[in-house]
Scaffold this active site. Structure first.
Site, PDB file in Angstrom:
ATOM      1  N   LYS A 117       0.783  -1.164   0.080  1.00  0.00           N
ATOM      2  CA  LYS A 117       0.082   0.087  -0.164  1.00  0.00           C
ATOM      3  C   LYS A 117       0.916   1.189  -0.027  1.00  0.00           C
ATOM      4  O   LYS A 117       0.507   2.198  -0.628  1.00  0.00           O
ATOM      5  CB  LYS A 117      -1.142   0.025   1.340  1.00  0.00           C
ATOM      6  CG  LYS A 117      -1.946  -1.207   1.237  1.00  0.00           C
ATOM      7  CD  LYS A 117      -2.699  -1.144  -0.237  1.00  0.00           C
ATOM      8  CE  LYS A 117      -3.853  -2.256  -0.421  1.00  0.00           C
ATOM      9  NZ  LYS A 117      -3.309  -3.590  -0.982  1.00  0.00           N
ATOM     10  N   GLY A 166      -8.522  -5.030   1.471  1.00  0.00           N
ATOM     11  CA  GLY A 166      -9.886  -5.400   1.609  1.00  0.00           C
ATOM     12  C   GLY A 166     -10.369  -5.273   2.957  1.00  0.00           C
ATOM     13  O   GLY A 166     -11.263  -5.919   3.432  1.00  0.00           O
ATOM     14  N   HIS A 210     -17.672   4.947  -0.996  1.00  0.00           N
ATOM     15  CA  HIS A 210     -16.621   3.982  -1.812  1.00  0.00           C
ATOM     16  C   HIS A 210     -16.779   4.374  -3.191  1.00  0.00           C
ATOM     17  O   HIS A 210     -17.900   3.508  -3.528  1.00  0.00           O
ATOM     18  CB  HIS A 210     -16.621   2.747  -1.197  1.00  0.00           C
ATOM     19  CG  HIS A 210     -15.611   1.799  -1.867  1.00  0.00           C
ATOM     20  ND1 HIS A 210     -14.373   1.154  -1.081  1.00  0.00           N
ATOM     21  CD2 HIS A 210     -15.014   1.633  -3.244  1.00  0.00           C
ATOM     22  CE1 HIS A 210     -13.771   0.317  -1.910  1.00  0.00           C
ATOM     23  NE2 HIS A 210     -14.206   0.670  -3.295  1.00  0.00           N
ATOM     24  N   ARG A 294      -6.978  -7.081 -10.617  1.00  0.00           N
ATOM     25  CA  ARG A 294      -7.961  -8.302 -10.779  1.00  0.00           C
ATOM     26  C   ARG A 294      -9.200  -7.779 -11.447  1.00  0.00           C
ATOM     27  O   ARG A 294      -9.540  -6.584 -11.137  1.00  0.00           O
ATOM     28  CB  ARG A 294      -7.898  -9.341  -9.901  1.00  0.00           C
ATOM     29  CG  ARG A 294      -8.575  -8.784  -8.574  1.00  0.00           C
ATOM     30  CD  ARG A 294      -8.804  -9.627  -7.447  1.00  0.00           C
ATOM     31  NE  ARG A 294      -9.132  -8.937  -6.186  1.00  0.00           N
ATOM     32  CZ  ARG A 294     -10.368  -8.115  -5.947  1.00  0.00           C
ATOM     33  NH1 ARG A 294     -11.223  -8.334  -6.662  1.00  0.00           N
ATOM     34  NH2 ARG A 294     -10.489  -7.653  -4.773  1.00  0.00           N
TER      35      ARG A 294
END
Length: 454
Positions: A117, A166, A210, A294
């Site tokens: 990150k 996540g 989000h 992904r």
């Protein structure tokens, strides 16, 4: 290299989704399965099945060596990892390539970059992506520097694990007296959970939404396929998503789309990826969270509003090295909403609800797409993620799409186990959602506190 035989290294609804697109493209498919998934819906769709281990994921879907061996044994020339499991594992991607197979996704180096990150944050800053005020890199061991930085950023703030993701590896700090001990705890947790004690600091946004941007690249051409909102979540996991993101100022929408493409260009991205942002409605500002290297669970809402098959694009880029799309080819039509249906009991803190599906009726409306990984009579095992299926609807407007989703949920009947359908039905008719006033912790902080979640 043209892909002729594809190993699908996943299960459930996403395996079904990949298998169908591959079949439409004339690609032979081999499905990697655990012992208990040999008679699954996905297994019935594949041209061949390769058993890679017993039921526990660690011994099967997370067993990189067994997956690579299955691909080689069955003559596969490419591997699609889906999402979850090993989809963002750079070591697995490298092992696939070293075995002479094509990895359907970005390079292992890009996976590594975006999986760390603080390095990802540094890349985002270099690409001009907006970020939250914070350390913009790892926190030092100097307590005085950490305290001074926190005063500059202001409270509340969050401590995040560099190797997290996540929704994991995050600690909230509301007062200075809690800062240093929280940093120590966060470092210990990060080391234990991710093998990396590095943490960083950034401003905490109250009642944040989000939002995210879908990007596509082939290493030379880079474009976006619009934005999404994924603000209705439980335990930091999305359960309702929509495209485009509603009630977003034009300037914010333009900035996140452009900066997401710039980030993809900076790292020479190949395939599909998602750049995620935290949107602060009070400030009307968006800031970088992370990049997922992904396919996303919520990709169907983007497919509905663009008409682009994202799995086919992944396979096309992996096969030919090029995408045929250009930004001017992407046309947006209407609005789409997706609900994830999980085998969970919302009234018991979303505890998993394994068991046998004695009844399973899906909506028959042509405006509703069902991406399912199970059928009536199937047993939902306790070993994996609880996602059963996704309902996706399309409408000319958000209001129409939300109304169609309410109808689709009313037409969905599942018996034998507890599911999130009743909660979803409540959510999509909740005025807070219909008026776009929800935020990422709305379910836990407001909805559940007012009574039963279902």
């Amino acid at each position: 290299m043209t892909i002729s035989t594809l190993l699908v290294a996943n299960r459930g609804e996403i395996a079904v989704r990949i298998l169908r697109s591959a079949r439409d493209m004339g690609i032979r498919t081999v499905l990697a399965v655990s012992e208990i998934d040999q008679r699954s819906m996905a297994a019935d769709l594949a041209d061949a099945v390769a058993v890679v281990g017993p039921a526990p994921a660690q011994a099967s879907y997370l067993n990189a060596a067994a997956l690579v061996a299955a691909g080689r044994e069955h003559g596969c020339d490419a591997v699609h990892p889906g999402y979850g499991f090993l989809s963002e594992n750079a070591a697995f991607a490298r092992a696939v390539q070293e075995a002479g197979m094509t990895w359907v996704g970005p390079s292992p180096d890009v996976i590594d970059l975006m999986g760390h990150k603080t390095r990802a944050l540094e890349a985002a800053i270099a690409a001009g992506v907006p970020v939250l005020p914070g350390s913009n890199g790892p926190l030092t061991d100097n307590d005085g520097e950490v305290l001074a930085l926190a005063r500059t950023v202001g409270y509340p703030l969050v401590i995040k694990a560099s190797a997290g993701g996540g929704g994991r590896g995050i600690r909230l700090v509301r007062a200075e007296e809690d800062l240093l001990k929280t940093v120590d705890v966060a470092r210990a947790e990060a080391s234990a959970s991710f093998g990396d004690p590095t943490v960083y600091l950034e401003r905490f946004v109250e009642r944040a939404r989000h939002v995210e941007v879908q990007v596509l690249g082939d290493g030379e051409t880079f474009l976006h396929l619009g934005d999404r909102d994924c603000s209705l979540q439980r335990r930091s996991q999305k359960i309702v998503e929509e495209a485009p993101a509603p009630d977003l100022p034009d300037a914010v929408r333009e900035r996140i789309r452009d900066s997401a493409v710039n980030l993809a260009r900076l790292c020479r991205y190949t395939g599909v990826g998602t750049v995620e942002y935290l949107y602060d409605p009070a400030r009307q500002e968006a800031a970088f969270i992370e990049m997922n290297t992904r396919l996303q669970v919520e990709h169907p809402v983007t497919e509905f509003v663009t008409g682009v098959d994202l799995v086919a694009e992944q396979l096309r880029v992996a096969s030919t090295g090029r995408t045929q799309l250009r930004q001017e080819d992407v046309v947006f039509d209407g609005h789409s909403v997706e609900c994830r249906i999980n085998a969970e009991d919302p009234d018991r803190g979303f505890l998993p609800s394994p068991g046998t599906l004695t009844r399973l009726d899906w909506p028959q409306d042509e405006s509703c797409r069902v991406d399912a990984g199970v059928r009536a009579g199937d047993t939902v095992a306790p070993f994996y993620d609880s996602l059963l299926a996704k309902l996706i609807v399309h409408g000319a407007t958000r209001e129409e799409a939300v109304r169609r989703m309410a109808d689709a949920l009313a037409a969905t009947h599942i018996e034998g186990i507890k599911t999130t359908v009743p909660l979803l039905a409540r959510l999509v008719t909740d005025p807070t959602f219909t008026h776009v006033r929800h935020w990422t912790t709305y379910i836990e902080t407001e909805l559940q506190s007012t009574g039963s979640a279902s």
